[in-house]
Design a protein around this motif. Structure first.
Motif, mmCIF file in Angstrom:
data_model
loop_
_atom_site.group_PDB
_atom_site.id
_atom_site.type_symbol
_atom_site.label_atom_id
_atom_site.label_comp_id
_atom_site.label_asym_id
_atom_site.label_seq_id
_atom_site.Cartn_x
_atom_site.Cartn_y
_atom_site.Cartn_z
ATOM 1 N N GLU A 61 24.323 -63.016 -1.868
ATOM 2 C CA GLU A 61 23.951 -63.295 -0.481
ATOM 3 C C GLU A 61 22.756 -62.443 -0.059
ATOM 4 O O GLU A 61 21.848 -62.924 0.617
ATOM 5 C CB GLU A 61 25.131 -63.020 0.444
ATOM 6 N N ASN A 62 22.748 -61.189 -0.470
ATOM 7 C CA ASN A 62 21.641 -60.296 -0.141
ATOM 8 C C ASN A 62 20.331 -60.807 -0.746
ATOM 9 O O ASN A 62 19.288 -60.799 -0.086
ATOM 10 C CB ASN A 62 21.942 -58.884 -0.642
ATOM 11 N N ALA A 63 20.372 -61.278 -1.984
ATOM 12 C CA ALA A 63 19.177 -61.819 -2.628
ATOM 13 C C ALA A 63 18.681 -63.057 -1.885
ATOM 14 O O ALA A 63 17.469 -63.226 -1.684
ATOM 15 C CB ALA A 63 19.478 -62.154 -4.083
ATOM 16 N N ARG A 64 19.609 -63.912 -1.459
ATOM 17 C CA ARG A 64 19.225 -65.125 -0.721
ATOM 18 C C ARG A 64 18.572 -64.758 0.601
ATOM 19 O O ARG A 64 17.540 -65.315 0.983
ATOM 20 C CB ARG A 64 20.464 -65.991 -0.464
ATOM 21 N N LEU A 65 19.136 -63.779 1.307
ATOM 22 C CA LEU A 65 18.564 -63.367 2.589
ATOM 23 C C LEU A 65 17.191 -62.722 2.414
ATOM 24 O O LEU A 65 16.296 -62.924 3.245
ATOM 25 C CB LEU A 65 19.522 -62.405 3.300
ATOM 26 N N LYS A 66 17.010 -61.972 1.356
ATOM 27 C CA LYS A 66 15.699 -61.372 1.087
ATOM 28 C C LYS A 66 14.650 -62.443 0.836
ATOM 29 O O LYS A 66 13.510 -62.328 1.287
ATOM 30 C CB LYS A 66 15.780 -60.424 -0.114
ATOM 31 N N ARG A 67 15.029 -63.501 0.084
ATOM 32 C CA ARG A 67 14.093 -64.599 -0.147
ATOM 33 C C ARG A 67 13.729 -65.294 1.152
ATOM 34 O O ARG A 67 12.565 -65.625 1.398
ATOM 35 C CB ARG A 67 14.692 -65.606 -1.126
#
Length: 87
Positions: A61-67
């Motif tokens: 989820e953190n990676a998706r939000l960073k993108r």
């Protein structure tokens, strides 16, 4: 990159070491290095399988939000550049 061991297996290895199995023997028997064991112990030490799954979900989820943030910032920058040009 495909991982060789799942989180469940890694936590199982850590539990074996906690029960008193020497790390060198455990590593040789299961086919991984001492460095991998100590890296896993730092990351998964004291966790249950459910905790590890939750950690993996949070990291995804953190990676998706960073993108999403990076895309929004890029779009903002492009818009600012377009507005700065003299027509």
């Amino acid at each position: 990159m495909q991982k060789r061991f799942s989180e469940e297996q890694i936590i199982g290895f850590l539990r074996e070491a906690e029960k008193g199995v020497p790390v060198k023997d455990l590593c040789r028997k299961r086919g991984f290095s001492d460095a991998s064991f100590y890296l896993w112990r730092g990351k998964y030490g004291g966790m249950d399988v459910s905790d590890a799954k939750r950690l993996k979900a949070l990291e995804a989820e953190n990676a998706r939000l960073k993108r999403l943030l990076a895309d929004a910032m890029l779009e903002n920058e492009v818009t600012k550049e377009a507005l700065r040009k003299k027509w």
